[in-house]
Scaffold this active site. Structure first.
Site, PDB file in Angstrom:
ATOM      1  N   ARG B  34      68.630 -27.989  17.302  1.00  0.00           N
ATOM      2  CA  ARG B  34      67.560 -27.190  16.708  1.00  0.00           C
ATOM      3  C   ARG B  34      67.426 -25.822  17.386  1.00  0.00           C
ATOM      4  O   ARG B  34      66.969 -24.867  16.778  1.00  0.00           O
ATOM      5  CB  ARG B  34      66.229 -27.924  16.830  1.00  0.00           C
ATOM      6  CG  ARG B  34      66.129 -29.174  16.014  1.00  0.00           C
ATOM      7  CD  ARG B  34      65.802 -28.842  14.569  1.00  0.00           C
ATOM      8  NE  ARG B  34      65.740 -30.046  13.769  1.00  0.00           N
ATOM      9  CZ  ARG B  34      64.670 -30.843  13.705  1.00  0.00           C
ATOM     10  NH1 ARG B  34      63.586 -30.538  14.379  1.00  0.00           N
ATOM     11  NH2 ARG B  34      64.686 -31.921  12.967  1.00  0.00           N
ATOM     12  N   ASP B 141      51.554 -12.087  10.580  1.00  0.00           N
ATOM     13  CA  ASP B 141      52.433 -12.897  11.407  1.00  0.00           C
ATOM     14  C   ASP B 141      53.180 -11.987  12.375  1.00  0.00           C
ATOM     15  O   ASP B 141      53.338 -10.793  12.125  1.00  0.00           O
ATOM     16  CB  ASP B 141      53.431 -13.684  10.545  1.00  0.00           C
ATOM     17  CG  ASP B 141      53.997 -14.889  11.301  1.00  0.00           C
ATOM     18  OD1 ASP B 141      53.371 -15.956  11.252  1.00  0.00           O
ATOM     19  OD2 ASP B 141      55.036 -14.737  11.968  1.00  0.00           O
TER      20      ASP B 141
END
Lengths: 128, 281, 162
Positions: B34, B141
């Site tokens: 990941r 964001d």
């Protein structure tokens, strides 16, 4: 609680069975809509939930939903379509026929649990 | 090149502390798989170098990337449900009374990621506000990439399966090839911009409701306080702040008080205290 | 040619990725790695046919080992426990899932057949008068897997009663 898993693919039934079993449902399987209706006719208690494929031999999922909705004895059953049919118009058709929710294949286990949670069929905090 | 024990320990401590997620030993391969794209994205040669640098110099943005990469639940629609139920049941009825003259509400999704929260708010408002009312939602964001994605408003089949009722999928989305796109009816009320919550915030009109969930968990106490003070300046005096279920202002910024909102709780700036007037920071 | 059909390799690749994320590789550690080799070998394949507004086939082809691993992932069992029936069933469902999603991108009025599974290599002879319009070819866990889309050349505007 009891759930009926209706799909002509045994592999898909296994996947769905695994998920609902995790959520403490007892699962009953049927390979098409007609088989599911026959089983329901013999069951003393109606399952709370049915997960229903669309494209199946003998009787497809949409016809199954229509039949269930026409039967007062099955009124309490929550109907969730689980299908590769993913056109907007198909989803609208299934909801109009009486399906409560619609899950498009492919789905992750988490997504299926979230959909069942929307329907109040998952104890809160039980999404593993 | 697999993760060493200390590297794995570093990552598992981070996600346990910040996201309450326990990584069992034996998941080293998963963690590494990941983190490879994350390491690549920040320009590190490999995962080992990426982690070594992060241990030398803590970097909240990079820590957040790790947590995002190792958590899978961040992209649901109507995530956690309760705050959205609180809006419909408690907060919007109140705002409909108190904003009756302007007939407009402004919401902020303060870590908008790929946009699901901002558009979930849009759906909620679209359905709850009486006709003739307007709403505006600003999503911010820290990632340019996420801001772009959220603006595109396109979601894959797998993404629209997550927590979005089918009736709302067909009403507020339309097919765009392999994707589903949020309809212009909602999109026209939602905008996104780049923002770092720990830096001084740009001037914005204040908001009636701020969703800033699972953001504070990434920061130390001093930074949490800074963010909360910044946010207070942008919250209308009678506005509401929603934090993540594992977050609180208590013990960090006493200008806020926790109040019940439906079956969950929200935060409001205490009356009589000017917003952002804490003496502690 | 199929000018009206806008299903390209990227769309197909994205669907394939979603199938992997959902069933074959939920932890995201074993993706299908593209080879771009249209001629890579297969040992088994499954297909669904689409008729109506567009006529053609979606074909899932792979090695027996890849099919076995896919079945094991679907059925939560070990690869050596997988029966031939399991294998056929899972191959059929994979073609069905990709086919259903492709159908949704076609002009309205397309119909999907039930899947067909052939435990033999993919062969163009099975799909006469078709041409390949799009495909994803890759290696999964060292084994070949491909998903391709074939358009019938003799697309003779069948009437359909929806």
């Amino acid at each position: 609680m009891r759930a009926m898993v209706i799909d002509d693919s045994r592999a898909m039934r296994m996947i769905l069975k695994r998920i609902v079993t995790k959520l403490n449902f007892d699962a009953v399987e049927a390979g098409d809509g007609q088989e599911a209706l026959d089983l329901l006719a013999d069951m003393p208690e109606v399952p709370e939930l049915a997960l229903i494929d669309w494209n199946m031999p003998n009787m497809n999922g949409l016809e199954f939903v229509t039949n269930v909705r026409a039967d007062p004895r099955l009124r309490e059953m929550t109907l969730v379509m689980v299908t590769t049919e993913s056109e907007q118009s198909q989803i609208v058709r299934a909801l109009a026929a009486g399906a409560h929710e619609y899950v498009i294949k492919p789905f992750t286990e988490g997504a299926m649990i979230e959909k069942l949670a929307l329907l109040g069929l998952v104890p809160t905090g039980a999404n593993s | 090149m697999t993760l060493s024990q200390p590297e794995f320990a570093f990552v598992s401590t981070l996600v346990r502390k910040e996201a309450s997620i326990v990584l069992a030993p034996g998941k080293e391969y998963l963690v590494e798989a990941r983190l490879i794209p994350v390491a690549r994205a920040v320009g590190a040669a490999n995962v080992n170098e990426f982690l070594a640098e992060l241990q030398r110099r803590p970097n909240p943005a990079h820590q957040r990337k790790i947590i995002d990469a190792l958590t899978t639940n961040e992209t649901s629609w109507f995530r956690d449900r309760e705050p959205f139920a609180a809006l419909t049941d408690v907060i919007l009825p109140e705002l409909i009374k108190s904003r009756a003259t302007t007939r407009k509400v402004r919401f902020w999704s303060g870590a908008s990621s790929s946009g699901q929260e901002a558009y979930s708010l849009a759906i909620t408002l679209q359905e709850a506000l009486p006709s003739g009312w307007n709403y505006e939602i600003v999503g911010t964001d820290i990632s340019t990439e996420m801001v772009k994605r959220a603006e595109t408003a396109e979601y894959s089949q797998v993404e629209v399966n997550r927590g979005l009722p089918a009736s709302q999928l067909v009403q507020y989305f339309e097919r765009a090839g392999a994707h589903w796109r949020v309809t212009s009816q909602l999109r026209k009320n939602v905008s996104f911009k780049l923002m770092n919550l720990t830096a001084p915030l740009p001037a914005m009109q204040p908001f009636d409701v701020i969703f800033m969930r699972n953001v504070l968990i990434y920061f130390d106490v001093a930074t949490k306080r800074t963010v909360l003070q910044n946010v207070a300046k942008l919250l209308r005096p009678d506005g509401w702040l929603f934090l993540g279920a594992a977050e609180t202002t208590i013990g960090i910024d006493d200008n806020y008080e926790r109040v019940a909102a439906g079956r969950t709780s929200a935060y409001r700036v205490r009356t009589g205290v000017p917003a952002g007037a804490s003496r502690r920071g | 040619m199929s000018v009206e059909v806008e299903v390209n390799e990227n769309d197909l690749a994205e669907m394939v990725e979603q199938v992997w994320e959902s069933y074959l590789d939920p932890e995201g550690i074993n993706p299908l790695i593209p080879t771009y080799d249209e001629n890579q070998p297969s040992e088994v394949h499954s297909s669904v046919s689409i008729s109506g507004s567009w006529t053609g086939h979606i074909v899932y082809a792979c090695s027996i080992e890849a099919a076995r691993r896919a079945a094991a992932a679907f059925l939560a069992m070990e690869p050596d426990e997988v029966s031939q029936e399991d294998l056929s069933d899972v191959l059929g469902e994979l073609a069905n899932i990709v086919g259903g999603n492709v159908k949704a991108m076609l002009p309205p009025g397309a119909f999907l057949s039930l899947p067909q599974v052939v435990l033999a290599p993919e062969s163009t002879a099975r799909f006469p008068n078709t041409e390949r319009i799009s495909g994803v070819y890759g290696i999964w866990d060292g084994e070949p897997v491909s998903i391709s889309m074939w358009h019938s050349r003799a697309d003779n505007n069948q009437e359909d009663g929806a």
